[in-house]
Design a protein around this motif. Structure first.
Motif, PDB file in Angstrom:
ATOM      1  N   ALA A   1       0.811  -1.220   0.000  1.00 13.07           N
ATOM      2  CA  ALA A   1       0.000   0.000   0.000  1.00 13.07           C
ATOM      3  C   ALA A   1       0.842   1.266   0.000  1.00 13.07           C
ATOM      4  N   ASP A   2       1.971   1.277   0.691  1.00 13.09           N
ATOM      5  CA  ASP A   2       2.788   2.489   0.754  1.00 13.09           C
ATOM      6  C   ASP A   2       3.323   2.869  -0.629  1.00 13.09           C
ATOM      7  N   THR A   3       3.825   1.883  -1.364  1.00  9.19           N
ATOM      8  CA  THR A   3       4.333   2.168  -2.708  1.00  9.19           C
ATOM      9  C   THR A   3       3.199   2.608  -3.627  1.00  9.19           C
ATOM     10  N   MET A   4       2.014   1.983  -3.469  1.00  5.16           N
ATOM     11  CA  MET A   4       0.868   2.367  -4.286  1.00  5.16           C
ATOM     12  C   MET A   4       0.470   3.814  -4.035  1.00  5.16           C
ATOM     13  N   LEU A   5       0.442   4.230  -2.777  1.00  9.88           N
ATOM     14  CA  LEU A   5       0.092   5.608  -2.452  1.00  9.88           C
ATOM     15  C   LEU A   5       1.100   6.580  -3.048  1.00  9.88           C
ATOM     16  N   ALA A   6       2.373   6.277  -2.913  1.00  2.44           N
ATOM     17  CA  ALA A   6       3.410   7.149  -3.469  1.00  2.44           C
ATOM     18  C   ALA A   6       3.309   7.218  -4.986  1.00  2.44           C
ATOM     19  N   PHE A   7       3.028   6.088  -5.614  1.00  2.00           N
ATOM     20  CA  PHE A   7       2.899   6.013  -7.068  1.00  2.00           C
ATOM     21  C   PHE A   7       1.788   6.936  -7.561  1.00  2.00           C
ATOM     22  N   ASN A   8       0.649   6.915  -6.888  1.00  2.00           N
ATOM     23  CA  ASN A   8      -0.485   7.730  -7.314  1.00  2.00           C
ATOM     24  C   ASN A   8      -0.331   9.204  -6.953  1.00  2.00           C
ATOM     25  N   ARG A   9       0.535   9.499  -5.983  1.00  2.00           N
ATOM     26  CA  ARG A   9       0.719  10.901  -5.573  1.00  2.00           C
ATOM     27  C   ARG A   9       1.847  11.591  -6.326  1.00  2.00           C
ATOM     28  N   GLY A  10       2.383  10.928  -7.358  1.00  2.00           N
ATOM     29  CA  GLY A  10       3.345  11.592  -8.229  1.00  2.00           C
ATOM     30  C   GLY A  10       4.789  11.268  -7.989  1.00  2.00           C
ATOM     31  N   ALA A  11       5.075  10.211  -7.227  1.00  4.38           N
ATOM     32  CA  ALA A  11       6.470   9.916  -6.884  1.00  4.38           C
ATOM     33  C   ALA A  11       7.331   9.631  -8.107  1.00  4.38           C
ATOM     34  N   VAL A  12       6.745   9.064  -9.172  1.00  2.00           N
ATOM     35  CA  VAL A  12       7.553   8.739 -10.352  1.00  2.00           C
ATOM     36  C   VAL A  12       7.270   9.676 -11.523  1.00  2.00           C
ATOM     37  N   GLY A  13       6.308  10.581 -11.373  1.00  6.04           N
ATOM     38  CA  GLY A  13       6.080  11.612 -12.386  1.00  6.04           C
ATOM     39  C   GLY A  13       5.349  11.186 -13.635  1.00  6.04           C
ATOM     40  N   TRP A  14       4.642  10.032 -13.594  1.00  6.54           N
ATOM     41  CA  TRP A  14       3.965   9.600 -14.815  1.00  6.54           C
ATOM     42  C   TRP A  14       2.847  10.552 -15.223  1.00  6.54           C
ATOM     43  N   ASN A  15       2.267  11.278 -14.249  1.00 16.00           N
ATOM     44  CA  ASN A  15       1.187  12.214 -14.567  1.00 16.00           C
ATOM     45  C   ASN A  15       1.658  13.316 -15.507  1.00 16.00           C
ATOM     46  N   ALA A  16       2.872  13.838 -15.270  1.00 15.93           N
ATOM     47  CA  ALA A  16       3.406  14.892 -16.135  1.00 15.93           C
ATOM     48  C   ALA A  16       3.716  14.356 -17.527  1.00 15.93           C
ATOM     49  N   ARG A  17       4.226  13.129 -17.583  1.00 14.11           N
ATOM     50  CA  ARG A  17       4.479  12.500 -18.887  1.00 14.11           C
ATOM     51  C   ARG A  17       3.168  12.277 -19.638  1.00 14.11           C
ATOM     52  N   LEU A  18       2.131  11.898 -18.902  1.00 14.59           N
ATOM     53  CA  LEU A  18       0.816  11.709 -19.512  1.00 14.59           C
ATOM     54  C   LEU A  18       0.298  13.015 -20.093  1.00 14.59           C
ATOM     55  N   ALA A  19       0.442  14.116 -19.336  1.00 12.25           N
ATOM     56  CA  ALA A  19      -0.012  15.417 -19.829  1.00 12.25           C
ATOM     57  C   ALA A  19       0.754  15.828 -21.075  1.00 12.25           C
ATOM     58  N   PHE A  20       2.029  15.500 -21.133  1.00 13.46           N
ATOM     59  CA  PHE A  20       2.861  15.831 -22.295  1.00 13.46           C
ATOM     60  C   PHE A  20       2.307  15.153 -23.548  1.00 13.46           C
ATOM     61  N   GLN A  21       1.982  13.869 -23.444  1.00 14.95           N
ATOM     62  CA  GLN A  21       1.427  13.151 -24.590  1.00 14.95           C
ATOM     63  C   GLN A  21       0.023  13.651 -24.918  1.00 14.95           C
ATOM     64  N   ALA A  22      -0.798  13.858 -23.891  1.00 11.50           N
ATOM     65  CA  ALA A  22      -2.179  14.270 -24.107  1.00 11.50           C
ATOM     66  C   ALA A  22      -2.264  15.648 -24.761  1.00 11.50           C
ATOM     67  N   ALA A  23      -1.388  16.553 -24.377  1.00 11.41           N
ATOM     68  CA  ALA A  23      -1.402  17.891 -24.974  1.00 11.41           C
ATOM     69  C   ALA A  23      -1.027  17.835 -26.448  1.00 11.41           C
ATOM     70  N   THR A  24      -0.087  16.973 -26.789  1.00 10.89           N
ATOM     71  CA  THR A  24       0.310  16.855 -28.195  1.00 10.89           C
ATOM     72  C   THR A  24      -0.808  16.222 -29.014  1.00 10.89           C
ATOM     73  N   ARG A  25      -1.521  15.276 -28.416  1.00 15.62           N
ATOM     74  CA  ARG A  25      -2.676  14.686 -29.098  1.00 15.62           C
ATOM     75  C   ARG A  25      -3.770  15.727 -29.306  1.00 15.62           C
ATOM     76  N   LEU A  26      -4.079  16.511 -28.251  1.00 11.85           N
ATOM     77  CA  LEU A  26      -5.142  17.502 -28.369  1.00 11.85           C
ATOM     78  C   LEU A  26      -4.755  18.612 -29.338  1.00 11.85           C
ATOM     79  N   GLU A  27      -3.484  18.940 -29.405  1.00 12.19           N
ATOM     80  CA  GLU A  27      -3.009  19.907 -30.390  1.00 12.19           C
ATOM     81  C   GLU A  27      -3.396  19.453 -31.793  1.00 12.19           C
ATOM     82  N   ALA A  28      -3.157  18.184 -32.105  1.00 15.86           N
ATOM     83  CA  ALA A  28      -3.481  17.661 -33.436  1.00 15.86           C
ATOM     84  C   ALA A  28      -4.984  17.696 -33.686  1.00 15.86           C
ATOM     85  N   LYS A  29      -5.759  17.381 -32.671  1.00 18.97           N
ATOM     86  CA  LYS A  29      -7.219  17.390 -32.842  1.00 18.97           C
ATOM     87  C   LYS A  29      -7.725  18.806 -33.119  1.00 18.97           C
ATOM     88  N   LEU A  30      -7.231  19.764 -32.354  1.00 19.36           N
ATOM     89  CA  LEU A  30      -7.679  21.146 -32.543  1.00 19.36           C
ATOM     90  C   LEU A  30      -7.205  21.720 -33.864  1.00 19.36           C
TER      91      LEU A  30
END
Length: 469
Positions: A264-293
């Motif tokens: 549970a401790d590693t899971m909590l840290a993972f979801n709270r941004g410990a490895v930064g996947w959320n920022a990487r996700l936003a990077f990909q999502a913004a580039t996708r939305l750019e193409a759509k717009l």
């Protein structure tokens, strides 16, 4: 030149793995041939083939010591230059699909690369994290994310909803056995693997603390989808239809080699941004939305010209607003590059810009749809015949009535306005607005996170001090 990832034919063949997909209440025999899935499967296959054509260099980057090539976003970035190369690789694929496929095969690289960059934080599963990245970057594995719990018993913590929520029922020498369900698993029917984890509820017990990679064809995995009715002449839905799925795990054995988190401790840290996947996700999502717009803006400007309203001030203002949203999305994505900072064994896109994008995008996309409905109005409704009927005996005589302004013939008018209708007026279009609005979960969660981060790093206190000086 090193080896390259799978081809389109490799991908299509991989879908014939005995997977259980139940669509509109009926078992699908062959996903790649089913009319509701074939268009999307074929589109994804074309992306893989693009990794092998003459223009592939813009998409590819070396793996490790250069013994192979992968889509650039599947590598762990070490510099802003790497992030720029990843932006161009994502952009090249997204402009092929005009951003309409939310789950393209580079999408979940945000998760695996971020984990590998922080592999030691996964303890005894560090070798699994590194091995999974090596395997999946070589193939450019097509993942769907299985993170969201079904919306039931929200008054209870996840650990008390064991009859529904995914959890580990037992462990043995071979691996862990999973039971439960995940909801809104977009694109599960046409994915190769599922990234299984928990997000949106903080688990407190190890039984519910699980993150793993699971093959869609694993025994005990069942994918339930519901069709969004569409016609074969809908230009977007026929090629880019994605289905949100309920995925049920009926005592699914996951080998230990595919397990990443079991506490549970590693899971909590993972979801709270410990490895930064959320920022990487936003990077990909913004580039996708750019193409759509970009695609929507180009079509909307042409539609106004066809309608003969492009010189009206109100029309110009509305079109300029759509383009401004494109610029804002692209600017925030590029700010993520400029704000990037070291994180683990990588460089991480800037968190401030990533969170600002996640706060802006849901309302921005809804605003674009409303603006186009208002500006184009009756043009969207005046589509009395499909393009394929032009020239037929019953329609030929009225073709002059279907033309546009400025010498536009009926075919172009129906093509341009018909695609915009599919983008915002059909079930496909309505689902995409819901998709963009729900992409980051409840918007207030994002806003609360932004406030929490500004408080935690001392900026709020600094602003308050300056305000009082």
């Amino acid at each position: 030149m090193g080896t390259r990832p799978q081809t389109g034919s490799d991908y299509l063949a991989s879908l014939d793995d005995g997977r259980v997909v139940v669509h509109d209440g009926e078992r699908v025999a062959r996903v790649a041939e089913h009319p509701d899935f074939a268009g999307t499967a074929s589109t994804i296959a074309s992306l893989y083939d693009a990794l092998h054509d003459e223009a592939a260099d813009a998409l590819l980057a070396p793996i490790g010591e250069g013994d192979g090539l992968t889509h650039a976003f599947w590598t762990v970035p070490q510099s802003r230059g790497d992030l720029r190369a990843q932006r161009e690789a994502i952009r090249a694929w997204q402009r092929r699909t005009h951003g309409w496929l939310g789950r393209t095969p580079e999408f979940m690289a945000c998760m695996l690369t971020s984990m590998a960059a922080h592999a030691p934080s996964f303890g005894r599963f560090e070798p699994n994290v590194r091995a999974a990245l090596e395997r999946d970057q070589r193939a450019v594995t097509h993942y769907a994310q299985a993170l969201v719990n079904p919306p039931v018993d929200r008054d209870l913590p996840p650990d008390e909803v064991g009859d529904v929520f995914l959890h580990v029922v037992r462990e043995n020498d071979e691996g862990v056995v999973l039971r439960g369900a995940k909801a809104v698993v977009t694109g599960a029917a046409t994915a190769q693997r599922l990234f299984v984890s928990h997000f949106g509820g903080e688990v407190q017990t190890d039984a519910f603390a699980i993150a793993a990679s699971v093959a869609v064809g694993s025994p005990g995995v069942r994918v339930y989808t519901r069709g969004t009715p569409f016609r074969t002449d809908q230009p977007l839905a026929s090629r880019f239809q994605e289905h949100d799925a309920l995925v049920v795990f009926d005592d699914v054995l996951v080998p230990w080699t595919d397990v990443f988190i079991r506490d549970a401790d590693t899971m909590l840290a993972f979801n709270r941004g410990a490895v930064g996947w959320n920022a990487r996700l936003a990077f990909q999502a913004a580039t996708r939305l750019e193409a759509k717009l970009e695609r929507i803006a180009g079509l909307a400007v042409r539609a106004a010209e066809i309608m003969g309203t492009e010189e009206r001030r109100g029309t110009q203002a509305a079109l300029g607003e759509v383009i401004a949203f494109r610029h804002t999305v692209a600017g925030l994505r590029d700010a993520m590059i400029e704000q990037a900072a070291p994180s683990g064994e990588s460089i991480l896109p800037g968190v401030d810009a990533a969170m600002a994008f996640s706060a802006l995008a849901p309302d921005a996309y809804s605003r674009v749809r409303i603006s186009l409905e208002t500006t184009l109005s009756s043009a969207l409704a005046h589509l009395p015949v499909p393009i394929g009927s032009l020239g037929t005996a019953e329609v030929e005589s009225v073709e002059p009535l279907l033309r546009g302004s400025g010498g536009t013939d009926a075919r172009e008018r129906l093509e341009v306005v018909g695609e915009l209708w599919d983008a915002i007026g059909t079930g496909f279009g309505a689902r995409h607005e819901l998709y963009e609005r729900s992409y980051w979960g409840q918007p207030e969660r994002t806003h609360v996170g932004i406030l929490g981060l500004a408080r935690a790093d001392g900026r709020v206190a600094d602003w308050q001090r300056r305000a009082g000086s």
